[in-house]
Design a protein around this motif. Structure first.
Motif, PDB file in Angstrom:
ATOM      1  N   TYR A   1      -6.049  10.611   5.376  1.00  0.00           N
ATOM      2  CA  TYR A   1      -7.164  10.009   4.601  1.00  0.00           C
ATOM      3  C   TYR A   1      -6.907   8.535   4.375  1.00  0.00           C
ATOM      4  N   GLY A   2      -7.910   7.844   3.879  1.00  0.00           N
ATOM      5  CA  GLY A   2      -7.780   6.445   3.502  1.00  0.00           C
ATOM      6  C   GLY A   2      -7.311   5.569   4.657  1.00  0.00           C
ATOM      7  N   THR A   3      -6.558   4.526   4.300  1.00  0.00           N
ATOM      8  CA  THR A   3      -6.074   3.557   5.302  1.00  0.00           C
ATOM      9  C   THR A   3      -5.341   4.261   6.439  1.00  0.00           C
ATOM     10  N   MET A   4      -4.518   5.254   6.080  1.00  0.00           N
ATOM     11  CA  MET A   4      -3.703   5.934   7.106  1.00  0.00           C
ATOM     12  C   MET A   4      -4.587   6.573   8.163  1.00  0.00           C
ATOM     13  N   SER A   5      -5.764   7.064   7.756  1.00  0.00           N
ATOM     14  CA  SER A   5      -6.626   7.753   8.732  1.00  0.00           C
ATOM     15  C   SER A   5      -7.178   6.761   9.756  1.00  0.00           C
ATOM     16  N   ARG A   6      -7.298   5.503   9.360  1.00  0.00           N
ATOM     17  CA  ARG A   6      -7.800   4.500  10.326  1.00  0.00           C
ATOM     18  C   ARG A   6      -6.780   4.267  11.438  1.00  0.00           C
TER      19      ARG A   6
ATOM     20  N   PRO B   1       0.815  -1.222   0.000  1.00  0.00           N
ATOM     21  CA  PRO B   1       0.000   0.000   0.000  1.00  0.00           C
ATOM     22  C   PRO B   1       0.849   1.273   0.000  1.00  0.00           C
ATOM     23  N   SER B   2       0.286   2.322  -0.571  1.00  0.00           N
ATOM     24  CA  SER B   2       0.955   3.629  -0.576  1.00  0.00           C
ATOM     25  C   SER B   2      -0.087   4.702  -0.839  1.00  0.00           C
ATOM     26  N   GLN B   3       0.256   5.936  -0.580  1.00  0.00           N
ATOM     27  CA  GLN B   3      -0.594   7.066  -0.943  1.00  0.00           C
ATOM     28  C   GLN B   3       0.228   8.041  -1.783  1.00  0.00           C
ATOM     29  N   GLY B   4       1.189   7.472  -2.515  1.00  0.00           N
ATOM     30  CA  GLY B   4       2.147   8.310  -3.251  1.00  0.00           C
ATOM     31  C   GLY B   4       1.608   8.870  -4.565  1.00  0.00           C
ATOM     32  N   ASP B   5       0.300   8.607  -4.864  1.00  0.00           N
ATOM     33  CA  ASP B   5      -0.245   9.140  -6.126  1.00  0.00           C
ATOM     34  C   ASP B   5      -1.168  10.318  -5.879  1.00  0.00           C
ATOM     35  N   TYR B   6      -1.058  10.932  -4.718  1.00  0.00           N
ATOM     36  CA  TYR B   6      -1.950  12.056  -4.368  1.00  0.00           C
ATOM     37  C   TYR B   6      -1.815  13.178  -5.385  1.00  0.00           C
ATOM     38  N   PHE B   7      -0.556  13.570  -5.659  1.00  0.00           N
ATOM     39  CA  PHE B   7      -0.354  14.654  -6.643  1.00  0.00           C
ATOM     40  C   PHE B   7      -0.918  14.238  -8.003  1.00  0.00           C
ATOM     41  N   GLN B   8      -0.582  13.022  -8.432  1.00  0.00           N
ATOM     42  CA  GLN B   8      -1.024  12.554  -9.756  1.00  0.00           C
ATOM     43  C   GLN B   8      -2.531  12.674  -9.887  1.00  0.00           C
TER      44      GLN B   8
ATOM     45  N   ALA C   1      -7.250  26.087  21.192  1.00  0.00           N
ATOM     46  CA  ALA C   1      -6.378  25.125  21.903  1.00  0.00           C
ATOM     47  C   ALA C   1      -5.395  24.466  20.945  1.00  0.00           C
ATOM     48  N   CYS C   2      -5.698  24.508  19.666  1.00  0.00           N
ATOM     49  CA  CYS C   2      -4.875  23.766  18.700  1.00  0.00           C
ATOM     50  C   CYS C   2      -3.562  24.483  18.449  1.00  0.00           C
ATOM     51  N   GLN C   3      -2.461  23.776  18.681  1.00  0.00           N
ATOM     52  CA  GLN C   3      -1.146  24.420  18.540  1.00  0.00           C
ATOM     53  C   GLN C   3      -0.446  24.054  17.231  1.00  0.00           C
ATOM     54  N   ALA C   4      -0.823  22.890  16.669  1.00  0.00           N
ATOM     55  CA  ALA C   4      -0.085  22.437  15.477  1.00  0.00           C
ATOM     56  C   ALA C   4      -0.977  21.528  14.638  1.00  0.00           C
ATOM     57  N   VAL C   5      -0.662  21.476  13.357  1.00  0.00           N
ATOM     58  CA  VAL C   5      -1.399  20.613  12.426  1.00  0.00           C
ATOM     59  C   VAL C   5      -0.379  19.654  11.814  1.00  0.00           C
ATOM     60  N   ILE C   6      -0.792  18.411  11.625  1.00  0.00           N
ATOM     61  CA  ILE C   6       0.146  17.477  10.990  1.00  0.00           C
ATOM     62  C   ILE C   6      -0.597  16.618   9.967  1.00  0.00           C
ATOM     63  N   SER C   7       0.019  16.526   8.776  1.00  0.00           N
ATOM     64  CA  SER C   7      -0.542  15.683   7.717  1.00  0.00           C
ATOM     65  C   SER C   7       0.187  14.339   7.785  1.00  0.00           C
ATOM     66  N   ILE C   8      -0.564  13.294   8.052  1.00  0.00           N
ATOM     67  CA  ILE C   8       0.061  11.966   8.176  1.00  0.00           C
ATOM     68  C   ILE C   8      -0.411  11.131   6.993  1.00  0.00           C
ATOM     69  N   GLU C   9       0.544  10.747   6.145  1.00  0.00           N
ATOM     70  CA  GLU C   9       0.180  10.085   4.890  1.00  0.00           C
ATOM     71  C   GLU C   9       1.293   9.142   4.490  1.00  0.00           C
ATOM     72  N   MET C  10       0.911   8.100   3.734  1.00  0.00           N
ATOM     73  CA  MET C  10       1.888   7.087   3.291  1.00  0.00           C
ATOM     74  C   MET C  10       2.577   7.581   2.020  1.00  0.00           C
TER      75      MET C  10
ATOM     76  N   HIS D   1       2.972  20.307   9.928  1.00  0.00           N
ATOM     77  CA  HIS D   1       4.027  19.286   9.859  1.00  0.00           C
ATOM     78  C   HIS D   1       3.557  18.133   8.988  1.00  0.00           C
ATOM     79  N   TRP D   2       4.506  17.230   8.745  1.00  0.00           N
ATOM     80  CA  TRP D   2       4.179  15.998   7.980  1.00  0.00           C
ATOM     81  C   TRP D   2       4.858  14.824   8.644  1.00  0.00           C
ATOM     82  N   TYR D   3       4.182  13.703   8.587  1.00  0.00           N
ATOM     83  CA  TYR D   3       4.852  12.438   8.936  1.00  0.00           C
ATOM     84  C   TYR D   3       4.343  11.381   7.972  1.00  0.00           C
ATOM     85  N   GLY D   4       5.252  10.545   7.534  1.00  0.00           N
ATOM     86  CA  GLY D   4       4.777   9.476   6.656  1.00  0.00           C
ATOM     87  C   GLY D   4       5.861   8.475   6.370  1.00  0.00           C
ATOM     88  N   LYS D   5       5.470   7.326   5.812  1.00  0.00           N
ATOM     89  CA  LYS D   5       6.412   6.288   5.412  1.00  0.00           C
ATOM     90  C   LYS D   5       5.974   5.746   4.060  1.00  0.00           C
ATOM     91  N   CYS D   6       6.964   5.374   3.265  1.00  0.00           N
ATOM     92  CA  CYS D   6       6.637   4.775   1.971  1.00  0.00           C
ATOM     93  C   CYS D   6       7.063   3.309   2.000  1.00  0.00           C
TER      94      CYS D   6
END
Lengths: 245, 76, 359
Positions: free
Chosen positions: C258-263, C116-123, C303-312, C332-337
């Motif tokens: 989004y998707g699997t990562m959001s679960r 699995p991956s979410q590397g086609d978001y831009f595409q 109360a929210c101090q930071a936003v992070i996009s977590i995606e594969m 911020h971002w965190y993710g793994k491919c």
């Protein structure tokens, strides 16, 4: 005893953009005459290629789609599969069919798709200004083979009719020419036969038509006919290469 | 049956293919241009035309038509 | 009809049939070949068309032809296959044809991997093909939601006369979950006689139809682009979909995923909550149109101090998140491919790291 002659109903009135003496115009007329004679205009969908004939849709009165370069056989497959009752034909040049679209034409023919292909072979890329095509002759000068096609570098011209006729799937594969009235009459019969095979749901049909490109060959229309006769026809033999039993 | 051979001078691009194939050498290229800058073909010797339609068959631009016309009764 | 335990890929095939789409052209590619295998059996049962093309390039134009002839049609593929179809996707958008694409994303770039991956978001969202076109992109997070989005995609594609893409991933395609196909999502195809090349006799018309994308006249091409843009602007107004989780409390970090990562993130949010740490989660269900206002509003909470996009992926959706947040909070971002799906524990550590003011 004379004969009448008039524009087929399936052809529009619009004068074509083709160069003087370009035989695209003849082939368009033969296809349109066939559509008239078989009375199928109202259920025919043509597919224009990318090339000089991209604007073919301006000259036909039936439904048309315009393909991406080389993809007309795939589009025709899509139409014919979901609407087998429609009569579908593609109109393609040699760069479109035999270069970028070679995969599509081979597989459409091999699947036996029940549509008709009109393949115009004039041994050069016309629309883009006279570059070398897969059907350019050995030694033939083009804008991308300025010292003549060097077969050591780029191989021999491709004989599409023979290539497709080697496929096992039943099909009607013929090569004709429109460089003179006799050839035109025979080409018309072949085109009609191709459409009739489609109407009978019989097989894939392709008519390769050896044609002229005066502008990009750097000749007058009459000289182009002579060159085609002397240089193209000996290599691109006319005849029926495959007929379904 | 009488026929009428006509070349649409505006549609013709003066390619000369009809001139070359006419078995009776009826056709020639005009010396005056049409509105699109082409020198159209025309019937130089219409009396020799046998209405065989070979020129029309060869024409890439459907510029040549041949129609049937009523016999022109002799006057009187 | 109760729920059936089904593999995601097969549910995709069945969903299309249940939606009323009986034409499928495709090419095998891991991790979604099961859709073709399933439909090779099912389509004949329902009098539909199944054809395996010689390449994804050819398949792209089989779709163009079929849709151009006024019939519902869809395909499924995976990342490299979608790249090959991207020219056709541009043509399909330009000719305004309703076609549904499903991309079960695999690891990239290049041959990449099959996990699995979410590397086609831009595409998918920024245009994999040439020219100014957009895809309506739906991102499911379960087999059930995938089935529903596939079913919804057909009327959406017809509403906008535009391709719609479902962005799944290898996990969604390969895992089995109970699924049902809601009857209310079955729709009749729209009337296409005004534009389709479906035969003049079919529509009893003396006027022929022309399906094309060539506009040599610059003004005509500009007008065509403005027409397409008006549709995309309408999508932005009418089609934004997203889900929120734990956004009612005083969350200190907002996760966008989004998707699997959001679960996985959802589990992390629950675990953190149990440990007394409030974290919010916003899950875009449409990636185009992106839920810009919703993300901005959620990020702006006191109360929210930071936003992070977590995606594969190596950080693609994060750019849209930044666009939404407009600097009012650090993003911020965190993710793994590669296919290792980040664990809830990893997500929890990353979120805690943000809170410690580390960054």
């Amino acid at each position: 005893m004379g004969k009448t002659f008039s524009k087929p109903r399936s052809l529009t009135d619009q004068p074509t953009h083709y160069c003087p003496g370009c035989t695209h115009g003849v082939i368009h007329r033969l296809v349109a005459e066939t559509i008239d004679e078989l009375d199928i205009m109202e259920r025919t969908v043509g597919i224009a290629p990318v090339g000089c004939a991209v604007l073919a849709y301006n000259y036909f009165n039936c439904d048309f789609q315009e393909a991406a370069h080389g993809r007309a056989p795939a589009m025709a497959t899509g139409i014919k599969r979901v609407r087998p009752d429609l009569v579908v034909f593609t109109y393609q040049g040699d760069g479109d069919l035999a270069s970028i679209g070679m995969g599509e034409i081979v597989h459409a023919a091999n699947r036996g798709e029940k549509f008709t292909v009109i393949f115009v072979n004039n041994a050069v890329y016309g629309m883009t200004g006279g570059q070398m095509a897969p059907t350019t002759m050995p030694g033939q000068r083009t804008t991308t083979s300025p010292r003549g096609r060097n077969v050591e570098e780029v191989g021999m011209p491709i004989k599409v009719a023979e290539l497709l006729a080697a496929l096992e799937t039943p099909a009607y594969i013929t090569r004709q020419t429109v460089i003179d009235p006799k050839g035109i009459r025979k080409a018309k019969k072949a085109i009609r036969k191709a459409f009739e095979y489609q109407l009978a749901g019989r097989c894939f049909s392709l008519v390769e038509v050896v044609s002229t490109c005066p502008t990009n060959w750097g000749m007058t229309p009459v000289e182009a006919v002579a060159w085609a006769r002397e240089t193209l026809l000996p290599y691109y033999q006319l005849g029926e290469f495959k007929v379904p039993e | 049956m009488a026929y009428h051979h006509q070349i649409d001078a505006e549609r013709c691009k003066g390619c000369g293919l009809c001139v070359a194939v006419c078995p009776k050498k009826v056709l020639e290229i005009a010396t005056a241009v049409n509105t699109r800058g082409y020198f159209p073909a025309y019937q130089a010797r219409p009396e020799d035309c046998v209405f065989c339609a070979i020129c029309a068959t060869m024409c890439p631009d459907v510029a040549i038509t041949i129609t049937e016309v009523e016999e022109i009764r002799a006057a009187g | 009809m109760g729920k059936i335990l089904m593999k995601g890929n097969e549910a995709i095939g069945e969903a299309a049939i249940r939606a009323g789409c009986l034409n499928y052209f495709a090419y095998p590619i891991t991790p979604q070949s099961e859709v073709a295998e399933y439909l090779a059996k099912r389509m004949p049962e329902v009098g539909g068309v199944f054809l395996q093309g010689e390449s994804e390039v050819a398949v792209g134009y089989m779709l163009f032809g079929a849709a151009g002839a006024g019939e519902r049609v869809f395909t499924t593929s995976s990342s490299p296959g979608i790249s090959l179809m991207s020219e056709a996707i541009s043509y399909i958008a330009a000719a305004q044809l309703p076609v549904v694409f499903v991309n079960i994303i695999r690891g990239g770039p290049g041959l990449g991997g099959i996990l699995p991956s979410q590397g086609d978001y831009f595409q998918a969202t920024k245009g994999g093909g040439h020219g100014d076109y957009r895809l309506l992109v739906l991102a499911p997070a379960s087999v059930q939601e995938t089935a529903e989005m596939v079913m919804m995609a057909f009327p959406l594609a017809e509403k906008y006369r535009n391709p719609v893409m479902i962005l799944g991933d290898g996990l969604i395609g390969q895992m089995m979950e109970p699924v049902e196909f809601p009857d209310h999502l079955r729709t009749a195809p729209s009337d296409k006689n005004a534009w389709a090349s479906n035969g003049m006799a079919t529509r009893g018309s003396r006027q022929r139809n022309l399906v094309k994308s060539l506009f040599l006249d610059p003004e005509a091409l500009n007008n065509q682009n403005l027409l397409l843009k008006s549709k995309y602007d309408r999508m932005r107004r009418e089609e934004v979909r997203y889900e929120t989780y734990n956004l009612d409390g005083d969350y200190r970090v907002l996760i966008v995923s989004y998707g699997t990562m959001s679960r996985v993130c959802r589990t992390a949010v629950d675990n953190l909550k149990a440990a007394g740490v409030e974290v919010g989660l916003l899950r875009p269900q449409t990636l185009f149109p992106f839920p810009l206002e919703a993300v901005r509003e959620a990020a702006g909470r006191p109360a929210c101090q930071a936003v992070i996009s977590i995606e594969m992926s190596m950080g693609q959706m994060v750019e849209d998140v930044e666009r939404a947040v407009c600097g009012i909070r650090p993003v911020h971002w965190y993710g793994k491919c590669g296919g290792d799906v980040p664990t809830p524990e990893e997500v929890m550590d990353v979120v805690r790291g943000l809170m410690a003011g580390g960054r």
